[in-house]
Design an enzyme around this catalytic site. Structure first.
Site, PDB file in Angstrom:
ATOM      1  N   ASP A 281       0.866  -1.170   0.000  1.00 34.78           N
ATOM      2  CA  ASP A 281       0.000   0.000   0.000  1.00 34.78           C
ATOM      3  C   ASP A 281       0.908   1.227   0.000  1.00 34.78           C
ATOM      4  OD1 ASP A 281      -2.156   1.638  -0.156  1.00 34.78           O
ATOM      5  OD2 ASP A 281      -3.226   0.805   1.543  1.00 34.78           O
TER       6      ASP A 281
HETATM    7  C1  BGC Z   1      -4.996   3.302   0.011  1.00 38.51           C
HETATM    8  C2  BGC Z   1      -5.190   2.287  -1.081  1.00 38.51           C
HETATM    9  C3  BGC Z   1      -5.059   2.959  -2.425  1.00 38.51           C
HETATM   10  C4  BGC Z   1      -3.708   3.604  -2.494  1.00 38.51           C
HETATM   11  C5  BGC Z   1      -3.424   4.254  -3.834  1.00 38.51           C
HETATM   12  C6  BGC Z   1      -3.721   4.102  -0.171  1.00 38.51           C
HETATM   13  O1  BGC Z   1      -3.645   5.147   0.716  1.00 38.51           O
HETATM   14  O2  BGC Z   1      -5.002   2.645   1.254  1.00 38.51           O
HETATM   15  O3  BGC Z   1      -6.432   1.664  -0.939  1.00 38.51           O
HETATM   16  O4  BGC Z   1      -5.265   2.033  -3.446  1.00 38.51           O
HETATM   17  O5  BGC Z   1      -3.613   4.588  -1.494  1.00 38.51           O
HETATM   18  O6  BGC Z   1      -4.219   5.345  -4.040  1.00 38.51           O
END
Ligand code: BGC
Length: 740
Positions: A281
């Site tokens: 993530d």
């Molecule tokens: C979120 C993810 C997301 C990623 C990219 C993160 O902060 O937890 O779910 O896909 O950002 O935007």
């Protein structure tokens, strides 16, 4: 000629088994030509610069330069045919000309936005959900996107957690079915089709169980619970072909998910034999330093790659640390090769080596902007996601010739909010949103009047608009109140400790109620809210969630009865925040309350009934449904027999309508305690008024299996309650005996 034929095959049928074999060979050949730095480059993902979905720290000049050097495998937040094309051109300047993958959060629609995901789950309609992802994929792929960071299949029992809006609620069975439908929708005929995007199952794992519902918080739970409640949707979507997985931010029992060998290596990659790749993530590899699990970036990179995290999203540690870790002998190059192989395989499967620009197509993009067919679908999906919670004296549906209607509340003329959180691609689409006011106005007879007063803002203490709202209400025959939470009050990093209507909204409601006018309350929210007073005092309540581009039209369709609401709650609604987590499939405890008000040395609060405000699976209709007594083919079963369960469902009211018939079981005694109810099946049935139908379910021993304390997955002989009903609380029950 040959290449064109292959491309045609790919776009029509996706990838065949023989094509896959040649991809393996092509990946091996490519890997053999790559330097260590180039391999690590494939494991790196940065965000674009115009739009960030996390705390960005990329320097644009450096990133562009790295792309040209083949040190970047993927970009996120780069959208549109033109922009993706220009980034791709840079990648093709690199030595081996390996194309970039473009990822994006396509969460509930792309240019056409649909209800927030929890609202979609309330439709209990797998066909609609799959179709919505098909449309989202078609739109997004036309904008040059290869890969969506969805579906989120995190089970969540705590509405304080802002990201419940992005999932399918509290139930493992429902969440699993919906997750699989989403994969089918996103990936369509298969990777390689021009309108398919790679899906990403997230957040692996147990992100939805953050302590206290506080985002990014720790998770501490037994492996049994993890396997039984939180992992099944992930396993099912892996089997359904989800192209990628994403780590979660949380630690699980003291080990950050990003470096958690048990879930990434042992389960996902070994036991489940998963061949896709895992992206971290946003920044989650680097965050292991803050977790206190890695002393510096080097150790963070080492732990993440060894555990099985293949791609580094925005931590900026793989590129700087992995080459030296390999050279020092701390990381075997086979781990880098494996991660690079997984990522390159997806690039081949997407057809990017044959044509790196095949998704960046201005003509297709234009066709998908404000696509009327997609909007039409969005309108239908919106109306089917709404949940009718209360309808005293059949106030609803309203007549289109009601003389004067007043729409009051902060959301009546909202545009952006209707998109809900995670609508990254709406950009200039705001003027295309149908507001609640416009939707209602457009359907009202021309001799009728729609008045409007804002009454208050969504989240402050300003009461100066109350008087005008009260005067407006007095002039109306019916008042529609539109209250709830602003779209940026649920979503990532939007945990709330107080789930009541924010600001002075409830005060406004009470002032309007004093006028004595009949009130229909619409609750706009991304999560279950607490609204005890309203639930007890307002005659009609509809939960509208945030419905997307066509919100106003969907709402008017339900308010005026063009669509008969059929949504059912995918999460339990608490009476108050102190009752959280409250979920239907809890254990019985050694001292269960005999009734909701029982407080006599039982598992209860001394100041609160034990039941929720609205149970899981609950939702009304404008018509009435009657269930006959259920019949079973046998109440004594042996071994691999099948239990057939039937019930006759009749529409006895005055409207055509849909009902979600729900099947639950209870395993009365087990090696480990079993929940008081578990959803095991559901069917959404349309019946014309006056019509009846036999509804049949089947259960086999497979449906009785559970994880014991040693993580064996099996069923046991014994007694089971079979329950069928309109929600998790109102069920009829028959007991059976089933022996091995
Ligand atoms: C979120 C993810 C997301 C990623 C990219 C993160 O902060 O937890 O779910 O896909 O950002 O935007």
């Amino acid at each position: 000629m040959k290449k064109r034929y292959l491309l045609l095959l790919l776009s029509v049928f996706g990838i065949s088994a023989s094509a896959q074999k040649s991809i393996d060979q092509r990946v091996s050949e490519l890997l053999s030509k790559m330097t260590l730095e180039e391999k690590v480059g494939q494991l790196v993902q940065y965000s674009g610069f115009e739009y960030a979905t996390g705390p960005q720290n990329s320097n644009s000049a450096t990133v562009l330069d790295e792309i040209k050097k083949g040190k970047v495998g993927s970009m996120l937040n780069v959208m549109g045919a033109e922009e993706t094309r220009s980034f791709q051109k840079l990648a093709l300047q690199s030595r081996l000309k390996i194309p970039l993958l473009f990822g994006q959060d396509v969460i509930h629609g792309y240019r056409t936005t649909f209800p927030v995901n929890l609202g979609q789950a309330a439709s209990w309609d797998l066909g609609l959900i799959e179709k919505s992802e098909r449309i989202a994929a078609t739109e997004a792929s036309a904008y040059g996107i290869h890969w969506t960071f969805a579906p989120m299949v995190d089970i969540a029992r705590d509405p304080r957690w802002g990201r419940v809006m992005e999932g399918s609620g509290e139930d493992t069975y429902l969440g699993t079915q919906i997750g699989v439908a989403r994969i089918k929708g996103f990936q369509g005929k298969g990777l390689g089709s021009l309108d398919a995007v790679m899906a990403c199952a997230k957040h692996f794992a147990a992100y939805g169980a953050a302590v206290g519902g506080r985002d990014y918080n720790s998770v501490d739970m037994s492996l049994r619970q993890l396997n039984e409640t939180y992992l099944p949707p992930f396993k099912a979507v892996a089997e359904a072909g989800a192209a990628t997985f994403m780590n979660s931010f949380n630690d699980i029992n003291g080990i950050p998910a990003t470096a958690n060998k048990y879930i990434l290596r042992n389960l996902l990659k070994d036991q489940w034999n998963y061949k896709g790749f895992v992206v971290s993530d946003w920044g989650s590899i680097g965050e292991m330093i803050a977790h206190g699990y890695a002393k510096d970036k080097t150790e963070a990179a080492e732990k993440a790659i060894l555990a099985g995290s293949d791609m580094d999203m925005e931590s900026h540690v793989y590129m700087t640390e992995l080459p030296k870790l390999v050279k020092e002998g701390k990381v075997d190059v086979k781990f880098i090769d494996d991660a690079a192989r997984r990522i390159l395989t997806k690039k081949f499967e997407m057809g990017l080596f044959d044509d790196p620009f095949r998704f960046s197509n201005e003509k297709r993009q234009k066709e998908q902007l404000n696509n009327q067919e997609n909007r039409k679908f969005g309108r239908e999906f919106g109306s089917k996601s709404m949940v009718l919670l209360k309808n005293q004296n059949n106030i609803l549906p309203l007549s289109k010739s009601t003389k004067t209607i007043a729409l009051i509340g902060p959301f009546g003329k909202e545009t952006t909010a209707n998109h809900g959180f995670w609508s990254v691609a709406f950009k200039d689409d705001n003027q295309r949103i149908i507001t609640q006011f416009d939707g209602i106005k457009n359907q009202l007879d021309k001799h009728s009047t729609l008045l409007y007063a804002k009454g208050c803002n969504a989240d402050d203490q300003d009461r100066s608009m109350f008087a005008e709202a009260v005067e407006t209400a007095k002039k109306a025959d019916v008042v529609i109140m539109t209250l709830g939470e602003g779209h940026a009050m649920s979503g990532e990093a939007k945990s709330r400790s107080n789930l009541h209507f924010s600001g002075v909204q409830e005060e406004l409601l009470k002032e309007i109620a004093k006028t004595g006018k009949p009130i229909v309350l619409m609750v706009n929210a991304g999560r279950p809210l607490v609204f005890d007073w309203a639930a007890d005092n307002i005659p009609a309540i509809v939960y509208t969630w945030w419905l997307g581009t066509e919100a106003g039209n969907s709402i008017a369709d339900v308010l005026f009865g063009t669509v008969n609401p059929a949504g059912k709650l995918p999460m339990t609604f608490p009476r108050t925040e102190g009752q959280i987590p409250v979920y239907y499939n809890h254990y019985n405890t050694g001292r269960p309350a005999k009734n909701p008000t029982d407080r006599n040395y039982v598992s209860a609060y001394i100041d609160l009934d034990n039941t929720p405000k609205f149970p899981f699976g609950y939702g009304l209709s404008y018509t009435q449904f009657k269930y006959s007594d259920m019949t079973l083919n046998s109440s004594d079963l042996k071994g691999n027999q099948t239990l057939n369960i039937s019930v006759n469902l009749s529409n006895t009211g005055s409207y055509d309508g849909e009902e979600v018939v729900q099947l639950y079981i209870r395993d009365l005694f087990g090696k480990v305690v079993r929940p008081v109810k578990e959803l095991k099946g559901f069917q959404k049935i349309f019946l014309k008024k006056g019509e009846s139908r036999n509804i049949n379910f089947k259960l086999t021993p497979e449906d009785l299996k559970f994880f014991d304390d040693e993580l064996n997955y099996d069923w046991e002989s014994g007694e089971f309650d079979i329950m069928i009903g309109t929600n998790s609380q109102d069920v009829q029950t028959k007991r059976i005996n089933w022996v091995k």
